[in-house]
Design a protein around this motif. Structure first.
Motif, PDB file in Angstrom:
ATOM      1  N   ARG A  92      37.238  54.732  38.995  1.00 49.36           N
ATOM      2  CA  ARG A  92      36.095  54.605  38.088  1.00 49.36           C
ATOM      3  C   ARG A  92      36.374  53.547  37.016  1.00 49.36           C
ATOM      4  NH1 ARG A  92      35.135  61.134  36.934  1.00 49.36           N
ATOM      5  NH2 ARG A  92      34.244  61.655  38.980  1.00 49.36           N
ATOM      6  N   TRP A  93      37.547  53.650  36.399  1.00 54.93           N
ATOM      7  CA  TRP A  93      37.872  52.746  35.284  1.00 54.93           C
ATOM      8  C   TRP A  93      37.939  51.295  35.759  1.00 54.93           C
ATOM      9  CZ3 TRP A  93      41.054  49.053  33.356  1.00 54.93           C
ATOM     10  CH2 TRP A  93      41.092  48.884  31.974  1.00 54.93           C
ATOM     11  N   GLN A  94      38.550  51.055  36.908  1.00 53.03           N
ATOM     12  CA  GLN A  94      38.668  49.689  37.407  1.00 53.03           C
ATOM     13  C   GLN A  94      37.300  49.098  37.724  1.00 53.03           C
ATOM     14  OE1 GLN A  94      41.532  47.751  37.659  1.00 53.03           O
ATOM     15  NE2 GLN A  94      42.614  49.421  36.643  1.00 53.03           N
ATOM     16  N   LEU A  95      36.413  49.873  38.331  1.00 51.31           N
ATOM     17  CA  LEU A  95      35.092  49.345  38.663  1.00 51.31           C
ATOM     18  C   LEU A  95      34.235  49.146  37.423  1.00 51.31           C
ATOM     19  CD1 LEU A  95      34.049  51.097  41.988  1.00 51.31           C
ATOM     20  CD2 LEU A  95      35.363  49.015  41.633  1.00 51.31           C
ATOM     21  N   GLU A  96      34.548  49.866  36.361  1.00 47.93           N
ATOM     22  CA  GLU A  96      33.857  49.642  35.087  1.00 47.93           C
ATOM     23  C   GLU A  96      34.401  48.427  34.354  1.00 47.93           C
ATOM     24  OE1 GLU A  96      32.875  54.340  33.973  1.00 47.93           O
ATOM     25  OE2 GLU A  96      34.059  53.106  32.593  1.00 47.93           O
ATOM     26  N   ASN A  97      35.720  48.253  34.365  1.00 46.62           N
ATOM     27  CA  ASN A  97      36.360  47.258  33.507  1.00 46.62           C
ATOM     28  C   ASN A  97      36.805  45.987  34.217  1.00 46.62           C
ATOM     29  OD1 ASN A  97      36.824  48.656  30.663  1.00 46.62           O
ATOM     30  ND2 ASN A  97      37.113  50.215  32.244  1.00 46.62           N
ATOM     31  N   HIS A  98      37.033  46.061  35.528  1.00 50.39           N
ATOM     32  CA  HIS A  98      37.447  44.870  36.278  1.00 50.39           C
ATOM     33  C   HIS A  98      36.689  44.758  37.604  1.00 50.39           C
ATOM     34  CE1 HIS A  98      40.603  43.478  33.637  1.00 50.39           C
ATOM     35  NE2 HIS A  98      41.046  44.721  33.538  1.00 50.39           N
ATOM     36  N   PRO A  99      35.370  44.756  37.556  1.00 49.34           N
ATOM     37  CA  PRO A  99      34.614  44.664  38.807  1.00 49.34           C
ATOM     38  C   PRO A  99      34.840  43.351  39.544  1.00 49.34           C
ATOM     39  CG  PRO A  99      33.163  44.371  36.919  1.00 49.34           C
ATOM     40  CD  PRO A  99      34.485  44.840  36.381  1.00 49.34           C
ATOM     41  N   GLU A 100      35.340  42.334  38.822  1.00 50.64           N
ATOM     42  CA  GLU A 100      35.603  41.047  39.467  1.00 50.64           C
ATOM     43  C   GLU A 100      36.740  41.122  40.483  1.00 50.64           C
ATOM     44  OE1 GLU A 100      38.650  41.233  36.208  1.00 50.64           O
ATOM     45  OE2 GLU A 100      36.540  41.845  36.438  1.00 50.64           O
ATOM     46  N   LEU A 101      37.579  42.157  40.386  1.00 51.59           N
ATOM     47  CA  LEU A 101      38.725  42.276  41.294  1.00 51.59           C
ATOM     48  C   LEU A 101      38.395  43.044  42.566  1.00 51.59           C
ATOM     49  CD1 LEU A 101      41.629  43.151  38.811  1.00 51.59           C
ATOM     50  CD2 LEU A 101      41.121  40.939  39.876  1.00 51.59           C
TER      51      LEU A 101
END
Length: 461
Positions: free
Chosen positions: A220-229
């Motif tokens: 959840r956190w990665q898709l919120e904060n680093h969707p570019e990755l």
């Protein structure tokens, strides 16, 4: 905890060791493509790495070797779970610079450990995950790695930078240890993408983030904060952190109160625990509730009952699992603003930037869905990202699939539903095939619930 920057990072990288492990007996070359370019794979930023050319990267081939840890996977899958095998390729193990020493795997006593697996037959994509709970980098080998490797994905997993029941000792400020989980996942994703390019000659076409429990939170956190990755993710019962609640610290104190005789069943229902889950409560009293409340409360609110757990959650299982009496009356809402700020550092917002599928068991007795994924679904909608989200409640699912073996008449493993959800995500991202609408996936009266789950069959809205 230490994430090197600037000159220290460069210096550490320049002196990083890159060794080759001896292959286990029987791991011979299978032709020109087998482990091709192994010598070129250097994980950017790693302080240490070592690689091995293996005939099978799955747990079937790695059991009993240093390349996995079956003990750290205990309880996460049902005994009858079928797993693929026979996936040859390269495994890279190592660690990034870090000052904490909770992870004793390989005798390194060094945190920020990772594993990267690069199958000979690559489908062009990468799957990244972080360890659930307070486990380490091999924890989801059977639950996640085996299947995605057999489908041709490269795979990378992190220990999150700290682990074990004393993880809260890492860092200098409240919330530091959990904040590091997110940073280490981002770090590994970037490094793994480059390692993949070294092995195969080009970067991954797609990168997917996924995980169980705390690994679901990371997703959840990665898709919120680093969707570019990333191109999308599957969240399997991710932990919910919000600054003003709900979170673990708003539901678990009631369980401790019940353990100590000062709360009723109705009090557990009031904080989100499901009616019908009572048969699971005795096990969770022994294995989860007390220890989880005290170590996460120590992470975010160390000034409350500082002597329990104190500098360590314990050295024996009995000590580690024992609750702190003070937690029976812990009231997160009334704690100082500094505690809420510590949680806010790692809080979720619902502002996902890429497609996400969430799965949650309706009998989850550690992270009750009413106080977790139900809330997160609303957060995603409020943030205007509902079109990017699908949410499936798994009837009879609970927090760890291993409990199915004790209650096969009442539970169903979530893993087969997770596999279906992952395939649905890929179809969504790659082909624009929208997954089924949000729904509750019923537990079938017959059939192989351990290895089969169709998200669109036997379902109700």
């Amino acid at each position: 905890m230490r994430l090197s920057r600037g000159v220290p990072f460069v210096a550490t990288t320049l002196i990083a060791a890159a060794l080759t492990w001896p292959a286990p007996a029987g791991a011979a070359s299978a032709g020109e493509e087998h482990c091709d370019r192994q010598d070129r794979v250097r994980v950017p930023g790693a302080a240490f790495q070592q690689s091995a050319c293996l005939t099978d990267l799955t747990t079937t081939g790695l059991a009993g070797t240093p390349y996995t840890d079956l003990a750290d996977q205990a309880g996460l899958t049902a005994a009858g779970t079928r797993v693929p095998s026979g996936v040859p390729g390269i495994q890279v193990d190592g660690y990034f610079p870090d000052s904490s020493r909770f992870n004793a795997t390989h005798g390194w006593k060094h945190d920020a450990q990772f594993v990267i697996r690069l199958p000979d037959r690559w489908n062009g994509d990468l799957v990244v995950t972080g360890a659930p709970g307070t486990r380490r980098q091999y924890a989801t080998d059977k639950a996640i790695s085996d299947q995605v490797l057999a489908q041709g994905y490269a795979y990378a997993a992190t220990d999150k930078g700290n682990n074990g029941s004393d993880f809260y000792r890492d860092g200098t400020r409240p919330g530091d240890a959990v904040a590091e989980w997110n940073t280490r996942t981002t770090q590994l994703t970037r490094a793994a993408r480059k390692a993949v390019a070294q092995r195969y000659g080009h970067a991954p076409r797609r990168t997917y983030m996924t995980g169980i429990s705390n690994g679901g939170y990371l997703t959840r956190w990665q898709l919120e904060n680093h969707p570019e990755l990333y191109d999308g993710g599957v969240d399997w019962e991710g932990a919910l952190w919000t600054a003003h609640g709900p979170n673990l610290l708003t539901s678990l104190p009631t369980t401790v109160a019940r353990m100590l005789g000062s709360a009723r069943d109705e009090d557990l229902y009031a904080v989100g625990f499901a009616r019908g889950s009572e048969f699971l409560w005795p096990y969770h009293e022994k294995a989860y509730w007390g220890v989880t409340q005290k170590i996460y409360r120590a992470e975010f609110d160390p000034s409350y009952a500082p002597a329990c757990p104190g500098p360590s959650a314990g050295t024996t299982a009995e000590q580690i699992l024992a609750p702190c009496a003070e937690d029976a009356v812990y009231d997160y809402a009334s704690r100082p603003a500094s505690v809420h700020r510590a949680v806010a550092r790692v809080a979720l917002t619902g502002r996902i930037g890429k497609p996400l599928i969430t799965l949650h068991g309706d009998l989850d007795t550690l992270l009750p869905k009413a106080a977790d994924s139900d809330v997160y679904e609303r957060m995603v909608g409020t943030a205007g990202r509902g079109a990017l989200h699908r949410y499936y409640t798994i009837e009879g699912g609970t927090h760890v699939d291993g409990l199915y073996d004790s209650h096969p008449d009442r539970l169903r493993p979530i893993l087969p539903c997770y596999r279906s959800a992952f395939d649905a995500l890929v179809s969504w991202v790659d082909g624009g095939v929208r997954p089924p609408a949000d729904r509750a996936v019923e537990r079938p009266a017959d059939g192989d619930v351990v290895n089969s789950c169709a998200l669109s069959d036997r379902a109700r809205h």
